[in-house]
Scaffold this active site. Structure first.
Site, PDB file in Angstrom:
ATOM      1  N   ASP A 162       0.844  -1.187  -0.012  1.00  0.00           N
ATOM      2  CA  ASP A 162       0.075   0.043   0.160  1.00  0.00           C
ATOM      3  C   ASP A 162       0.755   1.370  -0.185  1.00  0.00           C
ATOM      4  OD1 ASP A 162      -3.013   0.385   1.048  1.00  0.00           O
ATOM      5  OD2 ASP A 162      -1.759   2.080   1.167  1.00  0.00           O
ATOM      6  N   ASN A 222     -13.089  -3.474   2.098  1.00  0.00           N
ATOM      7  CA  ASN A 222     -14.230  -2.338   2.228  1.00  0.00           C
ATOM      8  C   ASN A 222     -15.140  -2.294   1.059  1.00  0.00           C
ATOM      9  OD1 ASN A 222     -13.275  -1.343   4.567  1.00  0.00           O
ATOM     10  ND2 ASN A 222     -11.593  -0.021   3.630  1.00  0.00           N
ATOM     11  N   HIS A 224     -10.277  -4.940  -3.577  1.00  0.00           N
ATOM     12  CA  HIS A 224      -9.041  -5.413  -2.737  1.00  0.00           C
ATOM     13  C   HIS A 224      -9.306  -5.556  -1.516  1.00  0.00           C
ATOM     14  CE1 HIS A 224      -9.754  -0.992  -2.518  1.00  0.00           C
ATOM     15  NE2 HIS A 224      -9.497  -0.925  -1.202  1.00  0.00           N
ATOM     16  N   HIS A 230      -7.103  -5.607   2.024  1.00  0.00           N
ATOM     17  CA  HIS A 230      -5.888  -5.027   2.736  1.00  0.00           C
ATOM     18  C   HIS A 230      -5.595  -6.186   3.775  1.00  0.00           C
ATOM     19  CE1 HIS A 230      -7.087  -0.715   2.290  1.00  0.00           C
ATOM     20  NE2 HIS A 230      -8.117  -1.199   2.175  1.00  0.00           N
TER      21      HIS A 230
END
Ligand code: 5GP
Ligand code: ZN
Length: 139
Positions: free
Chosen positions: A33, A89, A102, A104
């Site tokens: 990230d 999310n 995606h 995390h």
């Protein structure tokens, strides 16, 4: 393979935008990230563009958690972290800012300063409301 010309993660997947890639196979690219919560914060990107979990094809869905487990295990071993958050999310209200699915992968370390960040307030629900929700979802 579905791609979206306006999607930043599709551009990262194609290599048009550089990234720090830690894993790649036919279906996924996993990158660090750009604004990490902690050391090693990574994102699993399916190569097939899908905005969110609702659009993600069942085959990608089935594979993504297996990959998350493999990487969480490797990252925990290599980074020597003390715990691990896996967060995904969907929708602006849920904190999604990039509309390419995606997941995390966030290694957690004692004293990493995020102790109070990844939590939520508790909703006050009456027994009736809980029963209504249960009945609705168990239908
Ligand atoms: P979301 O809030 O949508 O769940 O997470 C989006 C994540 O993508 C954020 O953690 C953000 O730092 C990361 N991100 C956004 N743009 C880029 C980029 O160009 N490169 C990389 N490596 N990460 C990005
Ligand atoms: Zn995309």
């Amino acid at each position: 393979m579905k791609t979206d010309d306006n999607c930043i993660f599709c551009k990262i997947i194609s290599g048009a935008i550089p990234s720090n890639t830690i894993f790649e196979d036919d279906d996924f690219k996993v990158i660090l990230d750009a604004a990490p919560a902690t050391k090693g914060h990574a994102l699993i990107l399916p190569k097939n563009h899908a905005a969110n979990i609702y659009e993600l094809p069942d085959e990608d869905c089935a594979k993504v958690f297996g990959l998350a487990k493999k990487l969480a295990t490797k990252m925990t071993d290599k980074l020597n972290c003390d715990g691990f958050n896996i967060i995904q999310n969907n929708g602006e209200i849920a904190g999604q800012t990039v509309f390419h699915f995606h997941m995390h992968l966030i290694p957690r370390y004692k004293g990493d300063g995020n102790e109070d960040k990844l939590c939520w307030n508790h909703a006050e629900l009456s027994d009736d409301e809980v029963k209504q929700i249960r009945d609705l979802l168990a239908e």
